[in-house]
Design an enzyme around this catalytic site. Structure first.
Site, PDB file in Angstrom:
ATOM      1  N   LEU A 166       0.839  -1.208   0.000  1.00  0.00           N
ATOM      2  CA  LEU A 166       0.000   0.000   0.000  1.00  0.00           C
ATOM      3  C   LEU A 166       0.869   1.250   0.000  1.00  0.00           C
ATOM      4  CD1 LEU A 166      -2.370  -1.528   2.658  1.00  0.00           C
ATOM      5  CD2 LEU A 166      -2.965  -1.106   0.250  1.00  0.00           C
ATOM      6  N   PRO A 167       0.278   2.416  -0.345  1.00  0.00           N
ATOM      7  CA  PRO A 167       1.098   3.628  -0.488  1.00  0.00           C
ATOM      8  C   PRO A 167       1.802   4.077   0.800  1.00  0.00           C
ATOM      9  CG  PRO A 167      -1.035   3.923  -1.561  1.00  0.00           C
ATOM     10  CD  PRO A 167      -1.109   2.631  -0.810  1.00  0.00           C
TER      11      PRO A 167
ATOM     12  N   THR B 290       6.250   0.702   2.296  1.00  0.00           N
ATOM     13  CA  THR B 290       7.275   1.449   3.031  1.00  0.00           C
ATOM     14  C   THR B 290       6.562   2.389   3.994  1.00  0.00           C
ATOM     15  OG1 THR B 290       8.795   1.386   1.157  1.00  0.00           O
ATOM     16  CG2 THR B 290       9.201   3.070   2.823  1.00  0.00           C
TER      17      THR B 290
ATOM     18  N   LYS C 175      15.143   0.001   5.688  1.00  0.00           N
ATOM     19  CA  LYS C 175      14.678   0.721   4.490  1.00  0.00           C
ATOM     20  C   LYS C 175      14.839   2.241   4.670  1.00  0.00           C
ATOM     21  CE  LYS C 175      12.216   1.502   0.701  1.00  0.00           C
ATOM     22  NZ  LYS C 175      12.756   1.277  -0.624  1.00  0.00           N
TER      23      LYS C 175
ATOM     24  N   LYS D  21       8.756  11.394   0.462  1.00  0.00           N
ATOM     25  CA  LYS D  21       8.010  10.611   1.467  1.00  0.00           C
ATOM     26  C   LYS D  21       8.985   9.850   2.374  1.00  0.00           C
ATOM     27  CE  LYS D  21       5.771   6.231   1.885  1.00  0.00           C
ATOM     28  NZ  LYS D  21       5.530   4.974   1.208  1.00  0.00           N
TER      29      LYS D  21
HETATM   30  P1  NAD Z   1       0.960   2.738  -6.020  1.00  0.00           P
HETATM   31  O1  NAD Z   1       0.318   3.989  -5.583  1.00  0.00           O
HETATM   32  O2  NAD Z   1       1.275   2.517  -7.467  1.00  0.00           O
HETATM   33  O3  NAD Z   1       0.040   1.471  -5.568  1.00  0.00           O
HETATM   34  C1  NAD Z   1      -0.655   1.409  -4.349  1.00  0.00           C
HETATM   35  C2  NAD Z   1      -1.956   0.649  -4.591  1.00  0.00           C
HETATM   36  O4  NAD Z   1      -2.636   0.486  -3.354  1.00  0.00           O
HETATM   37  C3  NAD Z   1      -2.918   1.373  -5.537  1.00  0.00           C
HETATM   38  O5  NAD Z   1      -3.264   0.503  -6.601  1.00  0.00           O
HETATM   39  C4  NAD Z   1      -4.118   1.704  -4.643  1.00  0.00           C
HETATM   40  O6  NAD Z   1      -5.352   1.670  -5.337  1.00  0.00           O
HETATM   41  C5  NAD Z   1      -4.017   0.589  -3.613  1.00  0.00           C
HETATM   42  N1  NAD Z   1      -4.753   0.913  -2.386  1.00  0.00           N
HETATM   43  C6  NAD Z   1      -4.719   2.050  -1.639  1.00  0.00           C
HETATM   44  N2  NAD Z   1      -5.531   1.933  -0.581  1.00  0.00           N
HETATM   45  C7  NAD Z   1      -6.110   0.703  -0.662  1.00  0.00           C
HETATM   46  C8  NAD Z   1      -7.052   0.011   0.130  1.00  0.00           C
HETATM   47  N3  NAD Z   1      -7.606   0.564   1.209  1.00  0.00           N
HETATM   48  N4  NAD Z   1      -7.411  -1.243  -0.254  1.00  0.00           N
HETATM   49  C9  NAD Z   1      -6.859  -1.807  -1.353  1.00  0.00           C
HETATM   50  N5  NAD Z   1      -5.960  -1.196  -2.140  1.00  0.00           N
HETATM   51  C10 NAD Z   1      -5.597   0.040  -1.806  1.00  0.00           C
HETATM   52  O7  NAD Z   1       2.284   2.587  -5.125  1.00  0.00           O
HETATM   53  P2  NAD Z   1       3.587   1.697  -5.447  1.00  0.00           P
HETATM   54  O8  NAD Z   1       4.525   2.474  -6.291  1.00  0.00           O
HETATM   55  O9  NAD Z   1       3.142   0.335  -5.859  1.00  0.00           O
HETATM   56  O10 NAD Z   1       4.240   1.639  -3.979  1.00  0.00           O
HETATM   57  C11 NAD Z   1       3.709   0.819  -2.952  1.00  0.00           C
HETATM   58  C12 NAD Z   1       4.649   0.905  -1.753  1.00  0.00           C
HETATM   59  O11 NAD Z   1       5.961   0.455  -2.142  1.00  0.00           O
HETATM   60  C13 NAD Z   1       4.836   2.335  -1.206  1.00  0.00           C
HETATM   61  O12 NAD Z   1       4.890   2.269   0.189  1.00  0.00           O
HETATM   62  C14 NAD Z   1       6.177   2.781  -1.796  1.00  0.00           C
HETATM   63  O13 NAD Z   1       6.842   3.733  -0.988  1.00  0.00           O
HETATM   64  C15 NAD Z   1       6.935   1.454  -1.831  1.00  0.00           C
HETATM   65  N6  NAD Z   1       8.008   1.381  -2.842  1.00  0.00           N
HETATM   66  C16 NAD Z   1       7.804   1.860  -4.099  1.00  0.00           C
HETATM   67  C17 NAD Z   1       8.837   1.781  -5.033  1.00  0.00           C
HETATM   68  C18 NAD Z   1       8.645   2.297  -6.446  1.00  0.00           C
HETATM   69  O14 NAD Z   1       9.644   2.412  -7.170  1.00  0.00           O
HETATM   70  N7  NAD Z   1       7.408   2.580  -6.872  1.00  0.00           N
HETATM   71  C19 NAD Z   1      10.058   1.204  -4.687  1.00  0.00           C
HETATM   72  C20 NAD Z   1      10.226   0.683  -3.396  1.00  0.00           C
HETATM   73  C21 NAD Z   1       9.180   0.777  -2.476  1.00  0.00           C
END
Ligand code: NAD
Length: 296
Positions: free
Chosen positions: A65-66, A96, A171, A246
Site C-alpha cells: 500500500l502507499p 514502506t 529501508k 516521502k
Molecule cells: P501505487 O500507488 O502505485 O500502488 C498502491 C496501490 O494500493 C494502488 O493501486 C491503490 O489503489 C491501492 N490501495 C490504496 N488503498 C487501498 C485500500 N484501502 N485497499 C486496497 N488497495 C488500496 O504505489 P507503489 O509504487 O506500488 O508503492 C507501494 C509501496 O511500495 C509504497 O509504500 C512505496 O513507498 C513502496 N516502494 C515503491 C517503489 C517504487 O519504485 N514505486 C520502490 C520501493 C518501495
C-alpha cells in the site's frame, strides 16, 4: 499455496504476477478495478473488499500500500483485515512505512493470533517485474522462515534485519543515505562540468576513486553518463521525487521519535520539497541536479 494480495499498484501488480507465475493461487483486491481486472486476466481470483480477502481461506496475506495511513486502515479498520482474518494466517506488509506504525500494527496482529512481518523492498518497478527485489524483513526467526520461500518468488535477496519493525528501519536508513548521496553526486558532477570537464570522463574518475557510490556509478544524475538511467531519458520512470520526499519524511519522523538528529537528511528533504513545489514531483529523484544546472 493460497495467498491474498492487497494493493496492486506499480509494485504490487508485478509482485502478484510473479506469485501466479510460481504456481500460487492468488486472491486479490485493490480500490482500482482496472488493477484488479489486469490480475484476474493473469489468473488471479478477486475479492470485492479487504474483508473478502481475509475470509477467502488464504494461508498468507501480502499488502503493498502507499503509506502508513492506508496500512492502518486496511489492517485496523472496522472492516479491515484483523477484524476478519482467522488466527494463524501469516501477514506480510511490504509497504514502506515508519517503523513505529509497523510495530503497532504487528502487535495488534499478535493479539489477534496472527504472525506478522514487515518486509519493505528496494529494487523499484524494474525489480518488481523481474522478481529481483531485495526484501528487508523484520519479525521473529520462525515467521521469517515461513515467509522466506514466498518472498523468494518475488525477490533475490531476502534479508532478516531483526525483530518487528527492523525491516522498515533498514529501508529508512538506506533511503536516507540514498537521498543525501544523490544530491552530493549532483553537486560534484555539476561543479566538474561547469569547470570544464567532460561528464563521462569525470564520472569515470569518481567511479574509480574514493567519491564512488551507487548514485555516481549506477544512477549518475548527469544526462548521458549512464545509458538507460532516468537521467538519460529526461528523468522519466525510476523513483519519483515525491516518493523520495516521502521516505525522507519517514526518516525525519523516526529520528524525532528517538531524539536523533538527521542534519543532512533534513537539508536533503527541504531540497527535494522545493524541487517538488516547482512542479517536478513526478520526475525521477536524480533530476534534483536541475537545481544546480542552468538549462541551455
Ligand atoms: P501505487 O500507488 O502505485 O500502488 C498502491 C496501490 O494500493 C494502488 O493501486 C491503490 O489503489 C491501492 N490501495 C490504496 N488503498 C487501498 C485500500 N484501502 N485497499 C486496497 N488497495 C488500496 O504505489 P507503489 O509504487 O506500488 O508503492 C507501494 C509501496 O511500495 C509504497 O509504500 C512505496 O513507498 C513502496 N516502494 C515503491 C517503489 C517504487 O519504485 N514505486 C520502490 C520501493 C518501495
Amino acid at each position: 499455496m493460497h495467498i491474498g494480495f492487497l494493493g496492486l499498484g506499480n509494485m504490487g501488480g508485478p509482485m502478484a504476477r510473479n506469485l501466479l507465475k510460481a504456481g500460487h493461487q492468488v486472491c486479490v483486491f485493490d480500490l482500482s478495478t482496472a488493477a484488479v481486472d489486469a490480475l484476474v486476466q493473469a489468473g488471479a481470483t478477486q475479492a470485492t473488499s479487504v474483508a473478502g480477502v481475509a475470509r477467502s481461506d488464504v494461508e498468507v496475506i501480502i499488502t503493498m500500500l502507499p503509506a502508513a495511513t492506508h496500512v492502518r486502515q486496511v489492517y485496523l479498520g472496522e472492516d479491515g483485515l484483523l477484524a476478519n482474518v482467522p488466527a494463524g494466517v501469516l501477514l506480510i506488509d511490504s509497504s514502506t512505512i515508519d517503523p513505529m506504525t509497523a510495530r503497532e500494527v504487528a502487535a495488534a496482529a499478535a493479539n489477534n493470533g496472527n504472525p506478522m512481518i514487515d518486509a519493505p523492498v528496494s529494487g523499484g518497478t524494474v525489480g518488481a517485474a523481474a522478481g529481483t527485489l531485495t526484501f528487508m524483513v523484520g519479525g521473529s526467526e520462525a515467521d521469517f522462515q515461513k515467509a522466506q520461500p514466498i518472498l523468494a518468488t518475488m525477490g533475490k535477496n531476502i534479508v532478516h534485519c531483526g525483530g518487528t519493525g527492523n525491516g522498515q528501519v533498514a529501508k529508512v536508513a538506506n533511503n536516507l543515505l540514498l537521498g543525501i548521496s544523490m544530491i552530493g553526486a549532483a553537486e560534484a558532477m555539476s561543479l566538474g562540468v561547469s569547470l570544464g570537464m567532460d561528464a563521462k570522463v569525470l564520472a569515470g574518475v569518481i567511479n574509480s576513486s574514493s567519491g564512488r557510490c551507487w548514485s555516481t556509478e549506477v544512477y549518475n544524475p548527469f544526462p548521458g553518463v549512464v545509458e538507460n538511467s532516468p537521467a538519460s531519458r529526461e528523468y522519466s520512470g525510476g523513483f519519483g521525487t515525491d516518493l523520495m520526499l516521502k521516505d525522507l519524511g519517514l526518516a525525519a519522523e523516526a529520528a524525532r521519535q528517538v531524539r536523533q538528529p538527521v542534519i543532512l537528511g533534513g537539508l536533503a528533504q527541504q531540497l527535494y520539497q522545493a524541487f517538488s513545489m516547482q512542479g517536478n514531483g513526478t520526475l525521477d529523484f536524480s533530476a534534483i541536479i536541475k537545481l544546480y544546472r542552468q538549462e541551455h
